[in-house]
Design an enzyme around this catalytic site. Structure first.
Site, mmCIF file in Angstrom:
data_model
loop_
_atom_site.group_PDB
_atom_site.id
_atom_site.type_symbol
_atom_site.label_atom_id
_atom_site.label_comp_id
_atom_site.label_asym_id
_atom_site.label_seq_id
_atom_site.Cartn_x
_atom_site.Cartn_y
_atom_site.Cartn_z
ATOM 1 N N LYS A 120 -8.652 0.143 -6.765
ATOM 2 C CA LYS A 120 -8.274 -0.115 -8.214
ATOM 3 C C LYS A 120 -7.254 1.594 -8.714
ATOM 4 O O LYS A 120 -8.683 2.161 -9.461
ATOM 5 C CB LYS A 120 -9.363 -0.512 -9.196
ATOM 6 C CG LYS A 120 -8.574 -0.777 -10.741
ATOM 7 C CD LYS A 120 -7.575 -1.465 -11.180
ATOM 8 C CE LYS A 120 -7.130 -1.897 -12.442
ATOM 9 N NZ LYS A 120 -6.003 -2.646 -13.039
ATOM 10 N N TYR A 134 -22.502 -2.880 -6.569
ATOM 11 C CA TYR A 134 -24.393 -3.804 -5.569
ATOM 12 C C TYR A 134 -25.396 -3.228 -5.766
ATOM 13 O O TYR A 134 -26.138 -3.251 -5.712
ATOM 14 C CB TYR A 134 -23.509 -4.672 -4.742
ATOM 15 C CG TYR A 134 -22.299 -5.338 -5.437
ATOM 16 C CD1 TYR A 134 -22.634 -5.627 -6.951
ATOM 17 C CD2 TYR A 134 -22.361 -6.409 -4.541
ATOM 18 C CE1 TYR A 134 -21.341 -6.873 -6.773
ATOM 19 C CE2 TYR A 134 -21.108 -7.608 -4.897
ATOM 20 C CZ TYR A 134 -20.974 -7.934 -6.528
ATOM 21 O OH TYR A 134 -20.046 -8.893 -6.198
ATOM 22 N N ASP A 174 -5.984 -6.710 -9.325
ATOM 23 C CA ASP A 174 -5.633 -7.718 -10.195
ATOM 24 C C ASP A 174 -4.501 -7.805 -9.759
ATOM 25 O O ASP A 174 -3.968 -9.113 -9.528
ATOM 26 C CB ASP A 174 -5.688 -7.196 -11.418
ATOM 27 C CG ASP A 174 -4.699 -5.874 -11.871
ATOM 28 O OD1 ASP A 174 -4.353 -5.245 -10.679
ATOM 29 O OD2 ASP A 174 -4.535 -5.797 -12.820
#
Length: 371
Positions: free
Chosen positions: A189, A142, A221
């Site tokens: 991740k 971001y 996930d």
């Protein structure tokens, strides 16, 4: 206790729900002999309309000098529907987080037995769900460098983290785990991303400082799936900015309504407290929005001030309204009560008026609540 609280009502339903939180804080102050001084400032679409700036300098200055910030909501459809807009309400919130160095967003997730029928999950999955998400707030994709080529056919967003950025929020999350059920889950991740591998290494390095906390690791996930399959397994979840944004919104629907959940953003200076819901402009001015997210954010503000008994009283009052069916339209579209009425009920409860004194006819007529 005397504290200066900066109020940023924001857009949409922000002003309505924030007023109820202030009503409750005033009741707490009266009961405890505290003095809460409120000053009001602009941020978001309302600030753009009045000043051309989503975060005026005056608001930044007030926030830097206040003891805490109580914030409502941000956003307006005229910006959401215009991808070419150069000035956007959300820029104000991102800039405020950066200005105040608010690096940790804390979102507790809990369930209420009386609202289990509203959750998309089965009742047996919802029993004893109680976890908190620590989301890093000032780094990652971001805030990374953003580029678009001249033809507008290629774009990039850099995701960057430093060891220091990870360590400071990780220590907060570990300390919270020590006060809870002593379990921390890092969501990353690391099988794909270098930044995630850095997160995992740093958390592994400092885990030895907290030998009483069990640490496990989940790819994002899998974590998203586990929050639905077995949310009660979680105690404290720690994750980076974008992953935290996504999974905290996912987790918020477990309770049955986005309007129920509070949050705190803390860092090196003044802390900011806000409900997690958006500005919900369709409901603005109708007195139908759920104020509990804002009121429970005020409870987190009280905890931040060290007023834990007062904070728990506010939570008890909020739970009492839910148990007794005093709910807003998002929870019961037919037999609902108004935003302001819920605020009055909780304020009166905090003021020591007993539940047995309730006159339901007066509540339904929007007159005095507890006599």
């Amino acid at each position: 206790m005397q504290k200066n609280i900066v109020v940023i009502e924001g857009d949409g339903i922000g002003p309505e729900v924030t007023r109820q939180a202030i009503k409750v804080l005033n009741a707490v102050a009266e009961q405890g002999g505290h003095e809460f001084n409120f000053t009001y400032h602009l941020m978001g679409a309302c600030a753009i309309d009045k000043t051309g700036n989503p975060l005026p300098d005056e608001t930044i200055e007030a926030a830097l000098n206040g003891d805490a910030i109580l914030f409502g909501a941000i956003g307006h459809p005229k910006y959401d529907n215009d991808p070419t807009a150069k000035v956007r309400p959300e820029q104000g919130l991102l800039k405020l987080r950066k200005s105040l160095q608010l690096f940790a967003n804390i979102r507790p997730v809990t369930t209420y037995p009386s609202l289990q029928h509203l959750s998309p999950l089965k009742a047996k999955i919802l029993e004893n769900v109680d976890f908190v998400i620590f989301r890093e707030l000032t780094g990652g994709i971001y805030f990374g460098k953003k580029e678009v080529n001249a033809e507008g056919t290629q774009a990039s967003d850099d995701c960057v983290y430093t060891r220091e950025e990870i360590e400071r929020i990780a220590h907060l999350a570990f300390k919270q785990a020590q006060q809870r059920r002593k379990k921390l889950t890092l969501v990353d991740k690391a099988n794909v991303l270098e930044t995630s591998r850095l997160w995992r290494k740093v958390v592994q390095d400092i885990a030895g400082t907290y030998p009483d906390v069990k640490v496990d690791f989940l790819f994002v996930d899998n974590a998203a799936m586990q929050i639905i399959l077995n949310p009660k397994q979680f105690d404290v979840i720690l994750t980076e900015n974008m992953f935290g944004d996504i999974i905290s919104d996912e987790a918020s629907v477990i309770s049955g309504s986005l309007g129920l959940l509070p949050s705190a953003s803390i860092g090196k200076g003044s802390a900011l407290f806000e409900p997690i819901h958006g500005s919900y402009p369709q409901a603005a001015g109708k007195d139908i929005a759920n104020p509990l997210g804002s009121i429970l954010s005020a409870a987190m503000l009280l905890d931040h001030f060290g007023l834990h008994a007062d904070a728990n009283k506010v939570r008890e009052a909020a739970n009492w309204t839910l148990q007794n069916g005093f709910v807003t339209k998002d929870i019961d579209p037919i037999n609902f009560y108004f935003t302001s009425t819920i605020g009055e009920l909780i304020s009166d409860y905090v003021s020591g008026k007993t539940p047995g004194d309730i006159h339901r006819d007066n509540i339904e007529l929007r007159k005095s609540t507890i006599i």
